[in-house]
Design a protein around this motif. Structure first.
Motif, PDB file in Angstrom:
ATOM      1  N   GLU A 126       0.828  -1.206   0.000  1.00 34.77           N
ATOM      2  CA  GLU A 126       0.000   0.000   0.000  1.00 34.77           C
ATOM      3  C   GLU A 126       0.864   1.259   0.000  1.00 34.77           C
ATOM      4  OE1 GLU A 126      -3.878  -1.742   2.434  1.00 34.77           O
ATOM      5  OE2 GLU A 126      -2.143  -0.945   3.530  1.00 34.77           O
ATOM      6  N   ARG A 127       1.950   1.202   0.734  1.00 37.83           N
ATOM      7  CA  ARG A 127       2.845   2.363   0.794  1.00 37.83           C
ATOM      8  C   ARG A 127       3.450   2.658  -0.583  1.00 37.83           C
ATOM      9  NH1 ARG A 127       5.167   0.960   5.021  1.00 37.83           N
ATOM     10  NH2 ARG A 127       3.934   2.295   6.364  1.00 37.83           N
ATOM     11  N   VAL A 128       3.848   1.606  -1.295  1.00 38.67           N
ATOM     12  CA  VAL A 128       4.451   1.852  -2.611  1.00 38.67           C
ATOM     13  C   VAL A 128       3.396   2.332  -3.607  1.00 38.67           C
ATOM     14  CG1 VAL A 128       4.252  -0.458  -3.669  1.00 38.67           C
ATOM     15  CG2 VAL A 128       6.183   0.995  -4.229  1.00 38.67           C
ATOM     16  N   LEU A 129       2.150   1.903  -3.454  1.00 41.91           N
ATOM     17  CA  LEU A 129       1.094   2.409  -4.332  1.00 41.91           C
ATOM     18  C   LEU A 129       0.903   3.911  -4.151  1.00 41.91           C
ATOM     19  CD1 LEU A 129      -1.626  -0.387  -3.964  1.00 41.91           C
ATOM     20  CD2 LEU A 129      -0.080  -0.013  -5.893  1.00 41.91           C
ATOM     21  N   LEU A 130       0.862   4.358  -2.911  1.00 44.26           N
ATOM     22  CA  LEU A 130       0.682   5.786  -2.650  1.00 44.26           C
ATOM     23  C   LEU A 130       1.914   6.586  -3.070  1.00 44.26           C
ATOM     24  CD1 LEU A 130      -1.086   5.469   0.804  1.00 44.26           C
ATOM     25  CD2 LEU A 130      -2.143   6.026  -1.380  1.00 44.26           C
ATOM     26  N   THR A 131       3.093   6.012  -2.847  1.00 41.27           N
ATOM     27  CA  THR A 131       4.325   6.668  -3.299  1.00 41.27           C
ATOM     28  C   THR A 131       4.326   6.808  -4.813  1.00 41.27           C
ATOM     29  OG1 THR A 131       5.579   5.819  -1.414  1.00 41.27           O
ATOM     30  CG2 THR A 131       6.846   6.492  -3.339  1.00 41.27           C
ATOM     31  N   ALA A 132       3.881   5.765  -5.496  1.00 36.58           N
ATOM     32  CA  ALA A 132       3.815   5.805  -6.960  1.00 36.58           C
ATOM     33  C   ALA A 132       2.900   6.927  -7.431  1.00 36.58           C
ATOM     34  CB  ALA A 132       3.342   4.459  -7.500  1.00 36.58           C
ATOM     35  N   VAL A 133       1.741   7.068  -6.805  1.00 37.66           N
ATOM     36  CA  VAL A 133       0.829   8.142  -7.198  1.00 37.66           C
ATOM     37  C   VAL A 133       1.496   9.506  -7.012  1.00 37.66           C
ATOM     38  CG1 VAL A 133      -1.347   9.314  -6.676  1.00 37.66           C
ATOM     39  CG2 VAL A 133      -1.260   6.822  -6.739  1.00 37.66           C
ATOM     40  N   ASP A 134       2.131   9.713  -5.867  1.00 42.89           N
ATOM     41  CA  ASP A 134       2.772  10.996  -5.610  1.00 42.89           C
ATOM     42  C   ASP A 134       3.860  11.295  -6.640  1.00 42.89           C
ATOM     43  OD1 ASP A 134       1.109  11.417  -3.486  1.00 42.89           O
ATOM     44  OD2 ASP A 134       2.630  11.111  -1.936  1.00 42.89           O
ATOM     45  N   GLN A 135       4.631  10.287  -6.994  1.00 38.71           N
ATOM     46  CA  GLN A 135       5.684  10.515  -7.989  1.00 38.71           C
ATOM     47  C   GLN A 135       5.094  10.802  -9.372  1.00 38.71           C
ATOM     48  OE1 GLN A 135       8.573   7.345  -7.914  1.00 38.71           O
ATOM     49  NE2 GLN A 135       9.306   7.887  -5.871  1.00 38.71           N
ATOM     50  N   LEU A 136       4.031  10.111  -9.713  1.00 37.33           N
ATOM     51  CA  LEU A 136       3.402  10.362 -11.010  1.00 37.33           C
ATOM     52  C   LEU A 136       2.868  11.786 -11.090  1.00 37.33           C
ATOM     53  CD1 LEU A 136       1.504   6.982 -11.462  1.00 37.33           C
ATOM     54  CD2 LEU A 136       3.433   7.787 -12.838  1.00 37.33           C
ATOM     55  N   LEU A 137       2.296  12.278  -9.998  1.00 44.95           N
ATOM     56  CA  LEU A 137       1.757  13.634  -9.998  1.00 44.95           C
ATOM     57  C   LEU A 137       2.860  14.688  -9.917  1.00 44.95           C
ATOM     58  CD1 LEU A 137      -1.361  13.254  -7.678  1.00 44.95           C
ATOM     59  CD2 LEU A 137      -1.261  13.188 -10.163  1.00 44.95           C
ATOM     60  N   ASP A 138       3.915  14.383  -9.175  1.00 47.18           N
ATOM     61  CA  ASP A 138       4.970  15.376  -8.948  1.00 47.18           C
ATOM     62  C   ASP A 138       6.006  15.421 -10.057  1.00 47.18           C
ATOM     63  OD1 ASP A 138       3.812  16.106  -6.545  1.00 47.18           O
ATOM     64  OD2 ASP A 138       5.081  14.789  -5.343  1.00 47.18           O
ATOM     65  N   LEU A 163      -0.731   2.393 -13.681  1.00 49.06           N
ATOM     66  CA  LEU A 163      -0.344   3.662 -14.285  1.00 49.06           C
ATOM     67  C   LEU A 163      -1.525   4.309 -15.007  1.00 49.06           C
ATOM     68  CD1 LEU A 163       3.136   2.621 -15.725  1.00 49.06           C
ATOM     69  CD2 LEU A 163       2.672   3.827 -13.581  1.00 49.06           C
ATOM     70  N   PHE A 164      -2.314   3.484 -15.702  1.00 48.08           N
ATOM     71  CA  PHE A 164      -3.470   4.015 -16.404  1.00 48.08           C
ATOM     72  C   PHE A 164      -4.552   4.487 -15.440  1.00 48.08           C
ATOM     73  CE2 PHE A 164      -1.694   2.342 -20.291  1.00 48.08           C
ATOM     74  CZ  PHE A 164      -2.220   3.166 -21.260  1.00 48.08           C
ATOM     75  N   VAL A 165      -4.740   3.778 -14.332  1.00 49.16           N
ATOM     76  CA  VAL A 165      -5.726   4.223 -13.338  1.00 49.16           C
ATOM     77  C   VAL A 165      -5.349   5.600 -12.798  1.00 49.16           C
ATOM     78  CG1 VAL A 165      -6.627   3.794 -11.017  1.00 49.16           C
ATOM     79  CG2 VAL A 165      -6.549   1.938 -12.681  1.00 49.16           C
ATOM     80  N   ALA A 166      -4.092   5.754 -12.405  1.00 49.09           N
ATOM     81  CA  ALA A 166      -3.650   7.049 -11.874  1.00 49.09           C
ATOM     82  C   ALA A 166      -3.827   8.147 -12.912  1.00 49.09           C
ATOM     83  CB  ALA A 166      -2.195   6.965 -11.427  1.00 49.09           C
ATOM     84  N   GLY A 167      -3.406   7.893 -14.141  1.00 45.66           N
ATOM     85  CA  GLY A 167      -3.519   8.902 -15.183  1.00 45.66           C
ATOM     86  C   GLY A 167      -4.955   9.212 -15.553  1.00 45.66           C
ATOM     87  N   SER A 168      -5.788   8.192 -15.595  1.00 49.47           N
ATOM     88  CA  SER A 168      -7.190   8.390 -15.972  1.00 49.47           C
ATOM     89  C   SER A 168      -7.939   9.218 -14.938  1.00 49.47           C
ATOM     90  CB  SER A 168      -7.880   7.037 -16.153  1.00 49.47           C
ATOM     91  OG  SER A 168      -7.261   6.303 -17.188  1.00 49.47           O
ATOM     92  N   TYR A 169      -7.686   8.931 -13.676  1.00 55.34           N
ATOM     93  CA  TYR A 169      -8.403   9.671 -12.636  1.00 55.34           C
ATOM     94  C   TYR A 169      -7.801  11.049 -12.396  1.00 55.34           C
ATOM     95  CZ  TYR A 169     -11.795   6.118 -12.098  1.00 55.34           C
ATOM     96  OH  TYR A 169     -12.856   5.278 -12.360  1.00 55.34           O
ATOM     97  N   LEU A 170      -6.561  11.253 -12.785  1.00 53.77           N
ATOM     98  CA  LEU A 170      -6.034  12.618 -12.842  1.00 53.77           C
ATOM     99  C   LEU A 170      -6.794  13.404 -13.903  1.00 53.77           C
ATOM    100  CD1 LEU A 170      -4.063  14.927 -12.297  1.00 53.77           C
ATOM    101  CD2 LEU A 170      -2.445  13.800 -13.851  1.00 53.77           C
ATOM    102  N   CYS A 171      -7.001  12.807 -15.064  1.00 56.09           N
ATOM    103  CA  CYS A 171      -7.752  13.455 -16.137  1.00 56.09           C
ATOM    104  C   CYS A 171      -9.149  13.826 -15.658  1.00 56.09           C
ATOM    105  CB  CYS A 171      -7.824  12.526 -17.347  1.00 56.09           C
ATOM    106  SG  CYS A 171      -8.820  13.149 -18.716  1.00 56.09           S
ATOM    107  N   LEU A 172      -9.837  12.886 -15.012  1.00 53.87           N
ATOM    108  CA  LEU A 172     -11.183  13.163 -14.519  1.00 53.87           C
ATOM    109  C   LEU A 172     -11.167  14.277 -13.477  1.00 53.87           C
ATOM    110  CD1 LEU A 172     -12.804   9.627 -14.176  1.00 53.87           C
ATOM    111  CD2 LEU A 172     -13.439  11.437 -15.772  1.00 53.87           C
TER     112      LEU A 172
END
Length: 202
Positions: A126-138, A163-172
């Motif tokens: 779970e920690r790496v999932l949240l870290t991944a989101v932060d890095q993708l956004l930052d 990666l697609f989930v993070a990007g798709s929901y950023l778009c939304l």
């Protein structure tokens, strides 16, 4: 914020727009039926109703992420909630706090999303999932350490889908925030959960 684009009520959808929704979303036909017991059209679908061709394509694609996902739903919802929190998307947060709860996320875990990967409640994955989101956004990509940790847990299919989930929901979130999308009447959050639109950005 004040709505900038008013959701299109079901009775104002033309036939092309109606056809774009059918078969793409659960209860779609009931939303558009005009029957006395028809459920209220969610605001997100009402906004998409302004662009029928885009709505159909997006809903078909998004259905693959939500209804035919390779990811554990709890992991998918953690990713979406972190995107919603970081982008201050109140609609996305409220919607997926409910979906995440139904998928098995506790209120404690949903609340901890606001505190990021350093909160003590998280498992290593779970920690790496949240870290991944932060890095993708930052930084718009994952560093080598996060990538290595992610692929230690996930096969290529799930890694790509993440990666697609993070990007798709950023778009939304960008769309929701820009059009001033209002919460649906049934989107009352438990009072113990934070609202992303009332906190300062990290």
């Amino acid at each position: 914020m004040t709505p900038r684009l008013t959701p299109l009520a079901a009775e104002h959808w033309d036939e092309r727009a109606r056809e774009s929704l059918r078969g793409k979303v659960s209860l779609a036909d009931r939303y558009l039926s005009g029957a006395p017991d028809a459920p209220r059209m969610p605001n997100v679908l009402g906004v998409l109703g302004h662009h029928a061709e885009l709505a159909g394509a997006w809903l078909s694609y998004n259905g693959a992420l939500l209804e035919r996902s390779a990811l554990d739903p709890r992991h998918r919802e953690l990713v979406i909630l972190r995107v919603a929190w970081r982008t201050r998307s109140a609609y996305e947060w409220a919607q997926h706090a409910l979906i995440g709860s139904r998928a098995g996320l506790t209120d404690e875990r949903i609340e901890a999303v606001a505190h990021g990967p350093d909160a003590p409640v998280w498992s290593p994955l779970e920690r790496v999932l949240l870290t991944a989101v932060d890095q993708l956004l930052d930084r718009h990509g994952l560093d080598d350490g996060t990538w290595a940790e992610l692929v230690r847990h996930f096969d290529p299919r799930r890694t790509l889908e993440l990666l697609f989930v993070a990007g798709s929901y950023l778009c939304l979130a960008l769309v929701f925030n820009s059009v001033g999308l209002q919460l649906d009447p049934d989107m009352a959050l438990p009072p113990t959960l934070p609202r992303p639109d009332t906190e300062e950005r990290p």
